[in-house]
Design an enzyme around this catalytic site. Structure first.
Site, mmCIF file in Angstrom:
data_model
loop_
_atom_site.group_PDB
_atom_site.id
_atom_site.type_symbol
_atom_site.label_atom_id
_atom_site.label_comp_id
_atom_site.label_asym_id
_atom_site.label_seq_id
_atom_site.Cartn_x
_atom_site.Cartn_y
_atom_site.Cartn_z
ATOM 1 N N CYS A 179 0.799 -1.246 0.000
ATOM 2 C CA CYS A 179 0.000 0.000 0.000
ATOM 3 C C CYS A 179 0.824 1.286 0.000
ATOM 4 O O CYS A 179 0.515 2.205 -0.766
ATOM 5 C CB CYS A 179 -0.929 0.006 1.208
ATOM 6 N N ASP A 188 20.475 3.548 2.021
ATOM 7 C CA ASP A 188 20.212 3.109 3.399
ATOM 8 C C ASP A 188 21.384 3.544 4.255
ATOM 9 O O ASP A 188 22.342 4.138 3.765
ATOM 10 C CB ASP A 188 19.925 1.599 3.488
ATOM 11 N N ILE A 189 21.280 3.216 5.520
ATOM 12 C CA ILE A 189 22.221 3.761 6.488
ATOM 13 C C ILE A 189 23.675 3.430 6.135
ATOM 14 O O ILE A 189 24.561 4.226 6.354
ATOM 15 C CB ILE A 189 21.816 3.260 7.898
ATOM 16 N N SER A 207 13.711 -0.581 3.588
ATOM 17 C CA SER A 207 12.999 -1.646 4.308
ATOM 18 C C SER A 207 12.199 -2.461 3.295
ATOM 19 O O SER A 207 11.943 -2.010 2.177
ATOM 20 C CB SER A 207 12.074 -1.062 5.369
HETATM 21 N N1 LIG Z 1 2.244 6.716 6.053
HETATM 22 C C1 LIG Z 1 2.384 5.481 5.629
HETATM 23 O O1 LIG Z 1 1.658 5.009 4.807
HETATM 24 C C2 LIG Z 1 3.502 4.664 6.181
HETATM 25 C C3 LIG Z 1 3.502 3.299 5.977
HETATM 26 C C4 LIG Z 1 4.578 2.546 6.436
HETATM 27 C C5 LIG Z 1 5.603 3.193 7.116
HETATM 28 N N2 LIG Z 1 5.531 4.531 7.342
HETATM 29 C C6 LIG Z 1 6.595 5.249 8.058
HETATM 30 O O2 LIG Z 1 7.748 5.226 7.248
HETATM 31 C C7 LIG Z 1 8.907 5.123 8.071
HETATM 32 C C8 LIG Z 1 9.697 3.904 7.664
HETATM 33 O O3 LIG Z 1 8.920 2.746 7.910
HETATM 34 P P1 LIG Z 1 9.578 1.306 7.735
HETATM 35 O O4 LIG Z 1 8.527 0.330 8.016
HETATM 36 O O5 LIG Z 1 10.268 1.270 6.426
HETATM 37 O O6 LIG Z 1 10.637 1.372 8.919
HETATM 38 P P2 LIG Z 1 11.845 0.386 9.214
HETATM 39 O O7 LIG Z 1 12.375 0.782 10.532
HETATM 40 O O8 LIG Z 1 11.455 -1.015 8.952
HETATM 41 O O9 LIG Z 1 12.909 0.752 8.081
HETATM 42 C C9 LIG Z 1 13.584 1.982 8.040
HETATM 43 C C10 LIG Z 1 14.628 1.928 6.948
HETATM 44 O O10 LIG Z 1 15.309 3.166 6.912
HETATM 45 C C11 LIG Z 1 16.701 2.908 7.028
HETATM 46 N N3 LIG Z 1 17.391 4.013 7.659
HETATM 47 C C12 LIG Z 1 17.444 4.320 8.959
HETATM 48 N N4 LIG Z 1 18.202 5.419 9.131
HETATM 49 C C13 LIG Z 1 18.632 5.793 7.916
HETATM 50 C C14 LIG Z 1 19.459 6.838 7.441
HETATM 51 N N5 LIG Z 1 20.007 7.708 8.259
HETATM 52 N N6 LIG Z 1 19.704 6.926 6.119
HETATM 53 C C15 LIG Z 1 19.156 6.037 5.271
HETATM 54 N N7 LIG Z 1 18.374 5.031 5.658
HETATM 55 C C16 LIG Z 1 18.122 4.916 6.975
HETATM 56 C C17 LIG Z 1 16.777 1.637 7.842
HETATM 57 O O11 LIG Z 1 18.032 1.023 7.742
HETATM 58 C C18 LIG Z 1 15.655 0.839 7.204
HETATM 59 O O12 LIG Z 1 16.018 0.286 5.963
HETATM 60 C C19 LIG Z 1 8.396 5.074 9.506
HETATM 61 O O13 LIG Z 1 8.422 6.380 10.024
HETATM 62 C C20 LIG Z 1 6.984 4.592 9.339
HETATM 63 O O14 LIG Z 1 6.160 5.021 10.402
HETATM 64 C C21 LIG Z 1 4.521 5.280 6.881
#
Ligand SMILES: NC(=O)c1ccc[n+]([C@@H]2O[C@H](COP(=O)([O-])OP(=O)(O)OC[C@H]3O[C@@H](n4cnc5c(N)ncnc54)[C@H](O)[C@@H]3O)[C@@H](O)[C@H]2O)c1
Length: 502
Positions: A158, A216-217, A194
Site C-alpha cells: 500500500c 540506506d544507512i 525496508s
Molecule cells: N504513512 C504510511 O503510509 C507509512 C507506511 C509505512 C511506514 N511509514 C513510516 O515510514 C517510516 C519507515 O517505515 P519502515 O517500516 O520502512 O521502517 P523500518 O524501521 O522497517 O525501516 C527503516 C529503513 O530506513 C533505514 N534508515 C534508517 N536510518 C537511515 C538513514 N540515516 N539513512 C538512510 N536510511 C536509513 C533503515 O536502515 C531501514 O532500511 C516510519 O516512520 C513509518 O512510520 C509510513
C-alpha cells in the site's frame, strides 16, 4: 492570523486528500455497483502500540465512509497465527491486514523476523497489503498480473503504491509511453530500504524505467529494472539527490534531516516517514517548482481499500480447488477416461458448455507420462494444467499450492483413474459420478470429487450413494470449502498457472 508560508516560484505543498479523493470516489462507485455492500477487511491488532491502534481506528473510519466492511480483531500475539489461519479460510473475509510491528526485532523461533513470517502467513487471496512472498516475488520479477491473460492485476504494497499514485497524480509518469516505460529518463532517490517501504518503492520505479538511487544507512545502490548496480565508491548521497527528479524520504528518526539545498528545482519530494526528514518551510521557500507531500497516510489507506476491492474482483468467484493426478491416463484408455472426467467435472462446475470441457476452477496435476497431446487437446480450453516431471514433483507442487492457499494438503485429494478397471468399467463409474455430482451443490464439488476418488479406487457401487453424499457434506463443513485457485490459459505447447513458479 499566521502569515502564509513563503513559497519559492512554483513551489507547492501537496495534500494527501487531493491524491486520495478520486480513488475513494471510484471505490464508492464500485461498491454501489455491488449493491452497496462492499468486501470485508479484517484487521488484526496484536500489540499495545497506540500508533497501531490509531491507524486501526483510522482505517475503520475511512472504510466505513466508503461502504467497505471492516472488522478489527484484537488478539494476543501468541494466538495471532491461529487467528490468521482461521480468517484465511472464512468465506466472508475478503482481505486481511496486520498492524505491525507485532514482534518487531524480537528473536523468532522461525528464524529471521517473525513479522515477516506472519506476512507470509496471510493467504495471497486475502493479502490486502500485498506483502506476502507471492506478491513480493511478482513485484521483483515485474510480473503485474496473477493470470497469464493479464486480466487480474497483482495487488501491490500500500505505501509504495501510494507513492506511485502520488507521482502519477503529479504527472511524473509520461502517459504517452507504453506501460513499463513511463518513468524513462527520470531519476529518483529513495532513502530507506525496508522490505515494506523503500525496497518495493525503488523496484516499482525501476520497473517503470527510472534510475533509482536506493539509500540506506550503510549503503548506496542503483536500481534499474530488476538489477542492482553498485555505484563507484566515491558517489555521495548529496550528488545522487542533486540529480533526482523524485526524492522519497522514509527514515524513522527525528535526527535525520536532508539538506533542502540538495533538492533539484522542480523535483517532487515525498516524506513517507512519520517524522519529518526535511525542513518543509525551508524547502518550499527556497526551491522553485518543488512539490512536497509531508504525509502520505491517507493515500495509503485509499490503496488498501483499492487492494481489497481488487482481491474481491480477482478471486471471489474462484472458491474451489480440485487436484487430479492424471498419471494413469495411459494410451488406449486416454480418450475415454480423460474425456469422461473432464465432462463430469465440467458439467458439475459450470454447466455452460461454451466454457470448454474442463472446469475453470480445477487444476490438473499431471505426471509427464499422463499428459500427452490428446490430453492436452482435450483440456486445451481448461485454464489450469500443471505438467509435472515425476510423482515427487507433482506432490511437491501440490503441497506448495496447498501451503499457498492456506489449506490442508489433504483437501487436495488425488483423483486417480483406477488401474484395476478397464475403460468400460470406468465409464460406468463416471456415469455414476456424473449423476451424483448433478445432485450435489456446486460448493460441495471438491469434497464430492475427493470422496468419489476414493470410491473409484475401491470400485464404485450405487448403493454407496447416500453414504458418499453424507461424507461429502461432512468434509465440506470440515474444510469450509473456500479453497480458491487461480486459473490461466493453457495451450497445446505449454501451460502455466499462478503457482507454477513456486
Ligand atoms: N504513512 C504510511 O503510509 C507509512 C507506511 C509505512 C511506514 N511509514 C513510516 O515510514 C517510516 C519507515 O517505515 P519502515 O517500516 O520502512 O521502517 P523500518 O524501521 O522497517 O525501516 C527503516 C529503513 O530506513 C533505514 N534508515 C534508517 N536510518 C537511515 C538513514 N540515516 N539513512 C538512510 N536510511 C536509513 C533503515 O536502515 C531501514 O532500511 C516510519 O516512520 C513509518 O512510520 C509510513
Amino acid at each position: 492570523m499566521a502569515d502564509a508560508p513563503e513559497l519559492a516560484a512554483g513551489a507547492r505543498k501537496v495534500l494527501a486528500d487531493e491524491v486520495a479523493a478520486p480513488f475513494r470516489e471510484e471505490i464508492r462507485k464500485a461498491v454501489a455497483d455491488m449493491g452497496g455492500v462492499g468486501p470485508k477487511l479484517v484487521g488484526f491488532l496484536a500489540n499495545a502500540d497506540p500508533a497501531a491502534k490509531k491507524y486501526a481506528e483510522w482505517t475503520g473510519k475511512a472504510m466505513t465512509a466508503d461502504n467497505l466492511r471492516f472488522e478489527l480483531r484484537q488478539v494476543e500475539e501468541g494466538s495471532l497465527e491461529d487467528e490468521l489461519e482461521k480468517a484465511n479460510k472464512e468465506p466472508d473475509v475478503d482481505g486481511i491486514m496486520i498492524y505491525y510491528p507485532v514482534f518487531g526485532q524480537r528473536p523468532s523461533f522461525h528464524g529471521g523476523s517473525h513479522d515477516d513470517y506472519l506476512r507470509d502467513t496471510v493467504s495471497p487471496y486475502k493479502d490486502a497489503e500485498g506483502l506476502n512472498h507471492f506478491y513480493r516475488r511478482a513485484l521483483y520479477r515485474n510480473k503485474r498480473s496473477v493470470d497469464s491473460a493479464g486480466s487480474k492485476k497483482c495487488v501491490l504494497p500500500c505505501t509504495p503504491l501510494a507513492v506511485v499514485k502520488t507521482l502519477e497524480h503529479l504527472q511524473m509518469y509520461d502517459p504517452h509511453l507504453p506501460v513499463g516505460e513511463r518513468m524513462t529518463g527520470k531519476t529518483a532517490v529513495v532513502v530507506n530500504r525496508s522490505e515494506v517501504v523503500g525496497r518495493p518503492v525503488a523496484a516499482m520505479l525501476a520497473n517503470d524505467g527510472a534510475k533509482v538511487w536506493s539509500v540506506d544507512i550503510d549503503s548506496l545502490y542503483i536500481f534499474t529494472r530488476g538489477k542492482l548496480v553498485l555505484p563507484s565508491t566515491d558517489t555521495t548521497v548529496e550528488a545522487a539527490v542533486k540529480e533526482a527528479d523524485i526524492v522519497i524520504l522514509g527514515v524513522p528518526s527525528d535526527k535525520y534531516k536532508m539538506d533542502p539545498s540538495w533538492i533539484k528545482e522542480g523535483a517532487v519530494v515525498i516524506n513517507v516517514a512519520t517524522t519529518k526528514n526535511i525542513d518543509e518551510k525551508v524547502l518550499l521557500a527556497t526551491r522553485p517548482g518543488v512539490r512536497y507531500m509531508g504525509q502520505i497516510g491517507k493515500v495509503t489507506v485509499a490503496m488498501l481499500e483499492r487492494n481489497l476491492l481488487r482481491l474481491h474482483q480477482n478471486f471471489k468467484e474462484q472458491d474451489r480447488c480440485i487436484v487430479l493426478d492424471a498419471e494413469r491416463f495411459v494410451e488406449g484408455r486416454l480418450t475415454a477416461l480423460s474425456y469422461s472426467i473432464c465432462m463430469i467435472i465440467s458439467e458439475a462446475v459450470k454447466p455452460d458448455a461454451s466454457a470448454g470441457p474442463f472446469p475453470r476452477n480445477a487444476i490438473l496435476f499431471s505426471r509427464a507420462g499422463g499428459l500427452n497431446t490428446k490430453m492436452v487437446r482435450l483440456t486445451s480450453t481448461s485454464r489450469s494444467i500443471c505438467p509435472c516431471a515425476s510423482e515427487a514433483d507433482m506432490s511437491s507442487r501440490a503441497t506448495t499450492l496447498a501451503l499457498r492457499l492456506q489449506t490442508d494438503t489433504s483437501v487436495h485429494k488425488v483423483m486417480d483413474a483406477p488401474t484395476k478397471h478397464d475403460s468400460s468399467d470406468f465409464l460406468r463409474h463416471c456415469e455414476a459420478v456424473f449423476k451424483l455430482l448433478k445432485l450435489s451443490k456446486d460448493e460441495k464439488l471438491a469434497a464430492v470429487v475427493a470422496v468419489l476418488a476414493e470410491e473409484l479406487l475401491d470400485g464404485f457401487d450405487f448403493s454407496k450413494f447416500p453414504n458418499t453424499q453424507k461424507q461429502a457434506e461432512q468434509l465440506c463443513v470440515a474444510w469450509s470449502m473456500k479453497e480458491r485457485v487461480e486459473t490461466s490459459t493453457s495451450t497445446e505447447s505449454g501451460s502455466s498457472f499462478l503457482f507454477s513458479s513456486f
